[in-house]
Design an enzyme around this catalytic site. Sequence first.
Site, PDB file in Angstrom:
ATOM      1  N   ASN A   7     -22.001 -37.549   3.789  1.00  0.00           N
ATOM      2  CA  ASN A   7     -21.414 -38.529   4.571  1.00  0.00           C
ATOM      3  C   ASN A   7     -21.891 -38.534   6.053  1.00  0.00           C
ATOM      4  OD1 ASN A   7     -19.913 -40.662   5.611  1.00  0.00           O
ATOM      5  ND2 ASN A   7     -17.800 -40.033   4.671  1.00  0.00           N
ATOM      6  N   ARG A  91     -23.061 -41.541   0.886  1.00  0.00           N
ATOM      7  CA  ARG A  91     -22.347 -42.595   1.101  1.00  0.00           C
ATOM      8  C   ARG A  91     -23.144 -43.536   2.180  1.00  0.00           C
ATOM      9  NH1 ARG A  91     -17.371 -43.079   5.159  1.00  0.00           N
ATOM     10  NH2 ARG A  91     -16.537 -44.996   4.400  1.00  0.00           N
ATOM     11  N   GLU A 384     -13.138 -39.664  -2.860  1.00  0.00           N
ATOM     12  CA  GLU A 384     -14.313 -40.527  -2.837  1.00  0.00           C
ATOM     13  C   GLU A 384     -15.694 -39.447  -3.138  1.00  0.00           C
ATOM     14  OE1 GLU A 384     -12.447 -42.017   0.817  1.00  0.00           O
ATOM     15  OE2 GLU A 384     -13.579 -43.714   0.555  1.00  0.00           O
TER      16      GLU A 384
END
Length: 397
Positions: A7, A91, A384
């Site tokens: 991320n 992500r 996530e």
Amino acid sequence: MNVLVINCGSSSLKYQFINSNTEEVLAKGLCERIGIEGSQITYQPADGDKEVTVAPMPDHTKAVSLVIEKLTNPVTGVVKSLDDIDAVGHRIVHGGEKFATSVIIDDEVMKAIEECNDLAPLHNPANLIGINSCKALMPKVPMVAVFDTAFHQTMPPKAYLYGIPYSYYEDFKVRRYGFHGTSHDFVSAEAARVLGKDRKDLKIIVCHLGNGASISAVKNGKSVDTSMGLTPLEGLIMGTRSGDLDPAIVTFLANKLEVSAEEVLTILNKKSGVYGLSRVSSDFRDLEKAYREGNELAKITLETFSYHVAKYIGSYVAAMNGVDVIAYTAGVGENTSIVRAMVGEYLGYLGTNVDPERNKMRGETVILSDEGSKVVTMIVPTNEELAICRETVRLVK
Ligand code: ADP
């Protein structure tokens, strides 16, 4: 399969390294202050101590190379070599209307992500830098893009259109996109699984209440509405974001403060929300403490925040013509029982009886409503990174 989940922000890079067979997090951590003086990497292996190493990181490629170095370190690493990294899941914040699902990254996908840059000018370019850095260091490793917006692409036009001239949608793609899609998808699927039901048979409202916060209406397994909009600024009151307001406030404040509209937007993103309203903190732990100590503004802030959550839930009950499950997730949703209690006070008419004792639970999957309740209220912790890992495996296999 060992999946590296990345991320990437403009000056930071969060990572988790997950064994997809056991779904165990082998190691995780964070690179901070990339491109700025004083950069450091935090590395936490599953069975070892957390390490913080100060190391120069002039760019993201250096940050990724340090992550690989940590993962493959002969003493504290969790794998032997680069060959043990089987796939990378990235992500990506904004997929616009181009991506309704996760995809394997190739040149065309990179171009399409770049074309969404103007919709998320702070996030998408950073996400692309992360992909390029990983490609440079792991050219043979397959990579997958998982979009924050993808799950909400099933919204119908009546949910995603704004009441502005249609040409702005046609020409500039101004519409509601929604975010936190990976979380709304994961939590609604998990809620159905825990209840032993098929998500396709349920109407679920997911309340993702973290520092950023959004609510979604998931009907028969599909997102039909969500509170964030073109950008994550719309919707609920958040840690530092204002959420919904009269758009005329932007120019009104710009005139009063003698600043540009852009600067007002910075105030609405960074200095507003529960932080600006309470004058205490953006952190709900501080807010709750202040409330318990009798701070009147903290009380009003918690009440205002909860009232807005309750109003969104009410509107999504209307949008779906009913609701079976209300699922709370993310930092505040999972932990801050006072917010859930305040929201619950508005929802008696739905037939959701939250048991005050159960409502004290935090951070684990649990049903909060009592047996006679018509609507199940529950906590479902979000994950996530695991969702991105699962998506990566699904596409790479
Ligand atoms: P984000 O991922 O958007 O940064 P989080 O989902 O981590 O946000 O949520 C952060 C919020 O959760 C903070 O306001 C924090 O106060 C709140 N919170 C309340 N209790 C806890 C807890 N026990 N652990 C972590 N966060 C908590």
